[in-house]
Motif scaffolding. Sequence first.
Motif, PDB file in Angstrom:
ATOM      1  N   GLY A 256      30.608  49.777  24.792  1.00 26.70           N
ATOM      2  CA  GLY A 256      29.706  50.425  25.735  1.00 26.70           C
ATOM      3  C   GLY A 256      29.205  49.444  26.769  1.00 26.70           C
ATOM      4  O   GLY A 256      29.607  48.277  26.807  1.00 26.70           O
ATOM      5  N   GLU A 257      28.282  49.917  27.618  1.00 27.20           N
ATOM      6  CA  GLU A 257      27.752  49.097  28.698  1.00 27.20           C
ATOM      7  C   GLU A 257      26.428  48.432  28.344  1.00 27.20           C
ATOM      8  O   GLU A 257      25.895  47.659  29.139  1.00 27.20           O
ATOM      9  CB  GLU A 257      27.584  49.955  29.960  1.00 27.20           C
ATOM     10  N   GLY A 258      25.896  48.729  27.180  1.00 32.41           N
ATOM     11  CA  GLY A 258      24.636  48.124  26.773  1.00 32.41           C
ATOM     12  C   GLY A 258      24.780  46.638  26.512  1.00 32.41           C
ATOM     13  O   GLY A 258      25.872  46.131  26.221  1.00 32.41           O
ATOM     14  N   ALA A 259      23.653  45.918  26.619  1.00 33.16           N
ATOM     15  CA  ALA A 259      23.679  44.467  26.460  1.00 33.16           C
ATOM     16  C   ALA A 259      24.160  44.033  25.083  1.00 33.16           C
ATOM     17  O   ALA A 259      24.781  42.979  24.933  1.00 33.16           O
ATOM     18  CB  ALA A 259      22.276  43.895  26.725  1.00 33.16           C
ATOM     19  N   ASP A 260      23.887  44.841  24.058  1.00 28.53           N
ATOM     20  CA  ASP A 260      24.263  44.482  22.689  1.00 28.53           C
ATOM     21  C   ASP A 260      25.390  45.360  22.156  1.00 28.53           C
ATOM     22  O   ASP A 260      25.502  45.589  20.949  1.00 28.53           O
ATOM     23  CB  ASP A 260      23.039  44.570  21.766  1.00 28.53           C
ATOM     24  N   ASP A 261      26.245  45.829  23.050  1.00 28.75           N
ATOM     25  CA  ASP A 261      27.360  46.690  22.639  1.00 28.75           C
ATOM     26  C   ASP A 261      28.653  45.919  22.406  1.00 28.75           C
ATOM     27  O   ASP A 261      29.740  46.497  22.422  1.00 28.75           O
ATOM     28  CB  ASP A 261      27.600  47.786  23.691  1.00 28.75           C
ATOM     29  N   LEU A 262      28.555  44.622  22.206  1.00 30.13           N
ATOM     30  CA  LEU A 262      29.705  43.807  21.821  1.00 30.13           C
ATOM     31  C   LEU A 262      29.545  43.479  20.343  1.00 30.13           C
ATOM     32  O   LEU A 262      28.524  42.924  19.929  1.00 30.13           O
ATOM     33  CB  LEU A 262      29.755  42.525  22.651  1.00 30.13           C
ATOM     34  N   ALA A 263      30.552  43.835  19.550  1.00 31.17           N
ATOM     35  CA  ALA A 263      30.412  43.723  18.092  1.00 31.17           C
ATOM     36  C   ALA A 263      31.572  42.962  17.481  1.00 31.17           C
ATOM     37  O   ALA A 263      32.712  43.057  17.963  1.00 31.17           O
ATOM     38  CB  ALA A 263      30.323  45.116  17.465  1.00 31.17           C
ATOM     39  N   PRO A 264      31.324  42.200  16.426  1.00 35.15           N
ATOM     40  CA  PRO A 264      32.420  41.586  15.667  1.00 35.15           C
ATOM     41  C   PRO A 264      33.323  42.679  15.111  1.00 35.15           C
ATOM     42  O   PRO A 264      32.847  43.724  14.656  1.00 35.15           O
ATOM     43  CB  PRO A 264      31.696  40.834  14.544  1.00 35.15           C
ATOM     44  N   PHE A 265      34.633  42.460  15.160  1.00 32.43           N
ATOM     45  CA  PHE A 265      35.567  43.480  14.721  1.00 32.43           C
ATOM     46  C   PHE A 265      35.738  43.457  13.213  1.00 32.43           C
ATOM     47  O   PHE A 265      36.000  42.415  12.611  1.00 32.43           O
ATOM     48  CB  PHE A 265      36.931  43.274  15.393  1.00 32.43           C
ATOM     49  N   GLU A 266      35.591  44.641  12.620  1.00 28.03           N
ATOM     50  CA  GLU A 266      35.760  44.800  11.175  1.00 28.03           C
ATOM     51  C   GLU A 266      36.744  45.949  10.952  1.00 28.03           C
ATOM     52  O   GLU A 266      36.443  47.108  11.254  1.00 28.03           O
ATOM     53  CB  GLU A 266      34.409  45.122  10.521  1.00 28.03           C
ATOM     54  N   PRO A 267      37.957  45.654  10.442  1.00 29.55           N
ATOM     55  CA  PRO A 267      39.002  46.681  10.321  1.00 29.55           C
ATOM     56  C   PRO A 267      38.573  47.929   9.567  1.00 29.55           C
ATOM     57  O   PRO A 267      38.844  49.053  10.011  1.00 29.55           O
ATOM     58  CB  PRO A 267      40.133  45.936   9.593  1.00 29.55           C
ATOM     59  N   GLU A 268      37.907  47.765   8.416  1.00 27.55           N
ATOM     60  CA  GLU A 268      37.529  48.935   7.614  1.00 27.55           C
ATOM     61  C   GLU A 268      36.547  49.823   8.372  1.00 27.55           C
ATOM     62  O   GLU A 268      36.688  51.057   8.374  1.00 27.55           O
ATOM     63  CB  GLU A 268      36.921  48.494   6.278  1.00 27.55           C
ATOM     64  N   GLN A 269      35.547  49.212   8.997  1.00 28.52           N
ATOM     65  CA  GLN A 269      34.561  49.984   9.755  1.00 28.52           C
ATOM     66  C   GLN A 269      35.206  50.668  10.955  1.00 28.52           C
ATOM     67  O   GLN A 269      34.873  51.808  11.305  1.00 28.52           O
ATOM     68  CB  GLN A 269      33.426  49.060  10.230  1.00 28.52           C
ATOM     69  N   PHE A 270      36.150  49.980  11.580  1.00 25.77           N
ATOM     70  CA  PHE A 270      36.829  50.534  12.745  1.00 25.77           C
ATOM     71  C   PHE A 270      37.640  51.782  12.362  1.00 25.77           C
ATOM     72  O   PHE A 270      37.566  52.816  13.027  1.00 25.77           O
ATOM     73  CB  PHE A 270      37.744  49.473  13.356  1.00 25.77           C
ATOM     74  N   VAL A 271      38.411  51.689  11.294  1.00 32.84           N
ATOM     75  CA  VAL A 271      39.228  52.829  10.857  1.00 32.84           C
ATOM     76  C   VAL A 271      38.338  53.986  10.410  1.00 32.84           C
ATOM     77  O   VAL A 271      38.631  55.155  10.679  1.00 32.84           O
ATOM     78  CB  VAL A 271      40.172  52.403   9.714  1.00 32.84           C
ATOM     79  N   ASP A 272      37.238  53.665   9.765  1.00 31.91           N
ATOM     80  CA  ASP A 272      36.313  54.695   9.312  1.00 31.91           C
ATOM     81  C   ASP A 272      35.800  55.496  10.520  1.00 31.91           C
ATOM     82  O   ASP A 272      35.716  56.736  10.472  1.00 31.91           O
ATOM     83  CB  ASP A 272      35.147  54.038   8.572  1.00 31.91           C
ATOM     84  N   ALA A 273      35.457  54.787  11.598  1.00 25.81           N
ATOM     85  CA  ALA A 273      34.995  55.474  12.803  1.00 25.81           C
ATOM     86  C   ALA A 273      36.137  56.197  13.499  1.00 25.81           C
ATOM     87  O   ALA A 273      35.952  57.284  14.055  1.00 25.81           O
ATOM     88  CB  ALA A 273      34.365  54.468  13.746  1.00 25.81           C
ATOM     89  N   LEU A 274      37.326  55.622  13.432  1.00 31.55           N
ATOM     90  CA  LEU A 274      38.496  56.219  14.066  1.00 31.55           C
ATOM     91  C   LEU A 274      38.823  57.588  13.490  1.00 31.55           C
ATOM     92  O   LEU A 274      39.149  58.532  14.214  1.00 31.55           O
ATOM     93  CB  LEU A 274      39.691  55.274  13.900  1.00 31.55           C
ATOM     94  N   LEU A 275      38.696  57.710  12.172  1.00 33.25           N
ATOM     95  CA  LEU A 275      39.056  58.961  11.498  1.00 33.25           C
ATOM     96  C   LEU A 275      37.895  59.954  11.446  1.00 33.25           C
ATOM     97  O   LEU A 275      38.105  61.125  11.107  1.00 33.25           O
ATOM     98  CB  LEU A 275      39.550  58.669  10.076  1.00 33.25           C
ATOM     99  N   GLY A 276      36.704  59.497  11.731  1.00 38.75           N
ATOM    100  CA  GLY A 276      35.563  60.404  11.672  1.00 38.75           C
ATOM    101  C   GLY A 276      35.096  60.619  10.250  1.00 38.75           C
ATOM    102  O   GLY A 276      35.642  60.077   9.291  1.00 38.75           O
ATOM    103  N   GLU A 277      34.059  61.400  10.123  1.00 39.77           N
ATOM    104  CA  GLU A 277      33.491  61.680   8.804  1.00 39.77           C
ATOM    105  C   GLU A 277      34.456  62.485   7.935  1.00 39.77           C
ATOM    106  O   GLU A 277      35.062  63.446   8.418  1.00 39.77           O
ATOM    107  CB  GLU A 277      32.172  62.460   8.946  1.00 39.77           C
ATOM    108  N   PRO A 278      34.623  62.109   6.661  1.00 45.50           N
ATOM    109  CA  PRO A 278      35.471  62.911   5.769  1.00 45.50           C
ATOM    110  C   PRO A 278      34.862  64.294   5.530  1.00 45.50           C
ATOM    111  O   PRO A 278      33.650  64.438   5.446  1.00 45.50           O
ATOM    112  CB  PRO A 278      35.505  62.089   4.475  1.00 45.50           C
ATOM    113  N   GLU A 279      35.730  65.277   5.445  1.00 42.20           N
ATOM    114  CA  GLU A 279      35.237  66.643   5.240  1.00 42.20           C
ATOM    115  C   GLU A 279      35.230  66.997   3.756  1.00 42.20           C
ATOM    116  O   GLU A 279      36.008  66.472   2.989  1.00 42.20           O
ATOM    117  CB  GLU A 279      36.130  67.618   6.020  1.00 42.20           C
TER     118      GLU A 279
END
Length: 393
Positions: free
Chosen positions: A370-393
């Motif tokens: 994002g464009e916010g000042a603190d929108d740069l984050a360390p990359f974490e594969p598990e967290q990234f994939v979790d967000a990529l797939l969305g909430e489990p139904e």
Amino acid sequence: MVFLIIAIAVVLVALLATAALVVPRRQRRVFDDLPPSHDGLTETEPPRGPTVVTAEPDVIEAPQPAPETAAVPDVPTAPPVETPEPTAGRLTRLRARLARSQNALGRGLLSVLSRENLDDDAWDEVEESLLGADVGVAATTEIVERLRTRTKVLNTRSAGELRALLADELVTALQPDLDRTLRSTPTGDRPAVVMVVGVNGTGKTTTCGKLARVLVADGRTVLLGAADTFRAAAADQLQTWGSRVGAETVRGPEGGDPASVAFDTVKQGTEAKVDTVLIDTAGRLHTKVGLMDELGKVKRVVEKQGPVDETLLVLDATTGQNGLVQARVFTEVVDVTGIVLTKLDGTAKGGIVISVQRELGVPVKLVGLGEGADDLAPFEPEQFVDALLGEPE
């Protein structure tokens, strides 16, 4: 005879009297008709020429304020130093933002995989979805083959089980064992040196400023180097970012030698005993050989004082596979040690993370969401994939 003499005398007197009256009038008319520059001036007439008029200024007395209402001059105050939010768990906090732009891919994949009959057409759709997300041909083929085998062997049908299988395959493709540590800790009496490189338009200077906030949030003292001497605005922008977190910026003259600025930054950082020196370089097209050679020179000059601990390449996630071409050239010139992916918040092409790492063997260490000042984050594969797939139904 006497009468004749008297008559002549009377006539002469009359003529003299008449002349005395007429001549002054004629002279006055002549003088009146003369141009201003003529020298024939009367004694009472001032010389005509350039005139400087000095007017007495009007003296206006300002009302004196009463002692109790006397105005106090404004004293400029330094902007308050901000405290960036901790980086630990930052990607989790930004998950909702990432999920909004990415879960179209995740939901699409899960929708196909949850069909009662997973025929060849279904698997073709899965493959197209992954390719459309810039996962890359080789990685896509590998993921689809492994998924197809596992779902068949395990006879997986429930949405939860399918999501777990897909998440596992995507995390594996992201190579979670890669070292994503940001080397920003000083060695002995020398600060850690981090160079930030990239092409024009990737948000490199902004990312450099946000990275300073990441380092400060993690307890580092930082000195910034504005080695982008081609644009004064870039140095101003970097200095503004630094001042917000109490970090000073070393800058040189516009159009000056960027290698000299980088060298001075490391030297001053060593003298000031800061933890990390962060050097922002000018954006350059990977196709411009001269500019790429200059970037190599900057690094060589800096290394006269010690090794560069980290060289981060900023890539725009929206550029897709073209970003890989850029990355290859930069890695050849300056030995890139980590990738910063920006603009992941506005694209469904998050698969570029997989293809960049696979093709270059260089880990993605930071992502911009994002464009916010603190929108740069360390990359974490598990967290990234979790967000990529969305909430489990």
